[in-house]
Write an enzyme that holds these catalytic residues in place. Structure first.
Site, PDB file in Angstrom:
ATOM      1  N   LYS A   1       0.860  -1.188   0.000  1.00 35.16           N
ATOM      2  CA  LYS A   1       0.000   0.000   0.000  1.00 35.16           C
ATOM      3  C   LYS A   1       0.889   1.227   0.000  1.00 35.16           C
ATOM      4  O   LYS A   1       2.023   1.167   0.502  1.00 35.16           O
ATOM      5  CB  LYS A   1      -0.875   0.012   1.268  1.00 35.16           C
ATOM      6  CG  LYS A   1      -2.146   0.803   1.116  1.00 35.16           C
ATOM      7  CD  LYS A   1      -3.212  -0.009   0.395  1.00 35.16           C
ATOM      8  CE  LYS A   1      -4.545   0.664   0.320  1.00 35.16           C
ATOM      9  NZ  LYS A   1      -5.614  -0.280  -0.025  1.00 35.16           N
TER      10      LYS A   1
HETATM   11  N1  GLU Z   1      -7.321  -0.143  -3.470  1.00 38.02           N
HETATM   12  C1  GLU Z   1      -8.070  -1.306  -3.813  1.00 38.02           C
HETATM   13  C2  GLU Z   1      -8.115  -2.267  -2.649  1.00 38.02           C
HETATM   14  O1  GLU Z   1      -7.750  -1.908  -1.557  1.00 38.02           O
HETATM   15  C3  GLU Z   1      -7.559  -1.943  -5.080  1.00 38.02           C
HETATM   16  C4  GLU Z   1      -6.201  -2.531  -4.974  1.00 38.02           C
HETATM   17  C5  GLU Z   1      -5.703  -3.078  -6.304  1.00 38.02           C
HETATM   18  O2  GLU Z   1      -6.479  -3.156  -7.239  1.00 38.02           O
HETATM   19  O3  GLU Z   1      -4.515  -3.408  -6.347  1.00 38.02           O
HETATM   20  O4  GLU Z   1      -8.541  -3.387  -2.765  1.00 38.02           O
END
Ligand code: GLU
Length: 417
Positions: free
Chosen positions: A106
């Protein structure tokens, strides 16, 4: 006095609880309860007036035992390292549970996007991505949109990486615009996954979706698509809500009639659809077959859980149910599909986008939706079976499954050197 836990404390507590139940080997536990890598960057941006401002940024990779790190980048003033560590850990479990070949990551920048012009936002995004590029790549770590980042930001990320490396690299981010290597179905994917999970749970509870009553809290991208897809499946959407309040109609609402609200947030769903205006508390207490909390965290608490009269909860938001409320729902026999199972549709279609980008070969929407439904249903069935077998909650079973896969991958790989 109530103890205050940070997001990362909370993530570790959730992990510890299930690691205890599983009797996880202490040496793996030590590896899995901390992020494997965290990068802090200071991002300088030349503002439109010629001055320079700096913004703290982060990228954390919690674990890469099952594949490259995967997870979004958020832009928000209250982003901090602790939160990004927690979110990266939750991505490890989400990807593991989804059965896709990724670890968890993240990122974030401490910034209020409303303070920036479009050009400043572009310079911030490009410089941030260049700063974290050392640990990013289609086989290393693949960012995606999250709070306040979108397809445009992903296009800048992809372009910056491609300019820096000298060749176009579609697979370095997901959530890109369709004309730039994005995937069909990505935009609706999270809401579609919430709906697929709810339909699967109805089958297990022997509830006919035709005419089943559904309440959806939240009318952003996730809530809107969950409501539309359940409506298409024949369900009766009796309650909807957004930031301004809720609307109830026993005859059923057609969410697509309020599409403009979901897209531009200009008017409330309560003014756009016919029915009785109700409060958020009244909405959550409506008698229904399925409740989809798709708004914010901590909406279902020990205070209001006793009033909830549904048979199934499919969690579209992250963390909408507190641990105390979860316990109450389990005692009441409500089937709760936990967030990182129900809302994994986004990252699953991100995976499809990445695969398509690596192969330079793109699928049509039907193919994407079919593959999404296959994975979502397989994952839901596995968690449900484990919950029944071990006599534990769906949330604990989901954690169990996710942690077990990463622990096994770590064991097979061994500790290098
Ligand atoms: N931000 C989204 C999540 O937390 C998508 C993450 C992604 O597609 O890599 O699931």
């Amino acid at each position: 006095m109530a103890e205050e836990y940070s997001a990362f404390d909370q993530a570790q507590r959730e992990f510890d609880k299930v690691a205890d139940m599983m009797e996880l080997d202490p040496s793996f536990r030590a590896v899995l309860r901390e992020p494997s890598r965290a990068l802090l960057v200071n991002v300088p941006v030349r503002m439109d007036d010629g001055s320079i401002k700096t913004y703290p940024g982060y990228r954390v990779q919690h674990n890469t035992a099952c594949g490259p790190a995967k997870g979004g980048v958020r832009y928000a003033l209250d982003v901090n390292l602790d939160e990004v560590k927690a979110l990266s850990m939750w991505m490890t479990w989400k990807c593991s549970l989804a059965g896709i070949p990724y670890g968890g990551g993240k990122g974030g920048i401490e910034v209020d996007v409303h303070d920036l012009s479009n050009m400043e936002l572009e310079r911030l995004s490009r410089r941030y991505f260049s700063e974290i590029q050392a640990i990013i790549g289609p086989n290393k770590d693949i960012p995606a949109p999250d709070m306040n980042t979108d397809g445009q930001v992903m296009a800048w990320f992809m372009d910056s990486y491609s300019m820096n490396t000298g060749h176009t690299t579609l697979g370095v981010v997901t959530g890109k615009p369709l004309s730039l290597g994005g995937s069909e179905g990505r935009h609706e994917a999270t809401g579609r996954g919430v709906a697929i999970s709810a339909l699967n749970a109805m089958k297990k509870k022997e509830i006919d979706p035709k005419g089943a009553t559904v309440v959806v809290q939240g009318f952003g991208n996730v809530g809107y698509w969950a409501a539309v897809i359940l409506h298409e499946a024949g369900c009766r959407i009796i309650g909807l809500s957004d930031y301004y309040g809720g609307i109830y109609n026993a005859d059923g609402l057609n969410p697509a009639d309020a599409k403009e609200r979901a897209m531009c947030e200009e008017d409330s769903v309560c003014n756009l659809l016919p029915g009785k205006k109700i409060s958020n508390d009244e909405l959550l207490a409506l008698e229904c077959d399925v409740l989809c909390p798709c708004a914010l965290q901590n909406q279902l608490t020990k205070e209001n859980a006793v009033n909830v009269k549904t048979k199934i909860i499919s969690e579209g938001a992250n963390g909408p149910t507190t641990l105390e409320a979860d316990q109450i729902f389990n005692d009441k026999g409500i089937l709760v599909i936990p967030d990182f199972l129900a809302n994994a549709g986004g990252v699953i279609v991100s995976y499809f986008e990445w695969v398509q980008g690596l192969q330079f070969f793109f699928w049509d929407e039907d193919e994407v939706n079919k593959k999404l439904a296959q994975l979502m249903n397989r994952n839901m069935d596995r968690v449900y079976d484990l919950a029944v077998e071990k006599k534990i909650s769906m949330r604990d079973a989901a954690y169990w499954f996710a942690i077990d896969r990463v622990a096994k991958a770590t064991k097979w790989r061994g500790i290098y050197p």
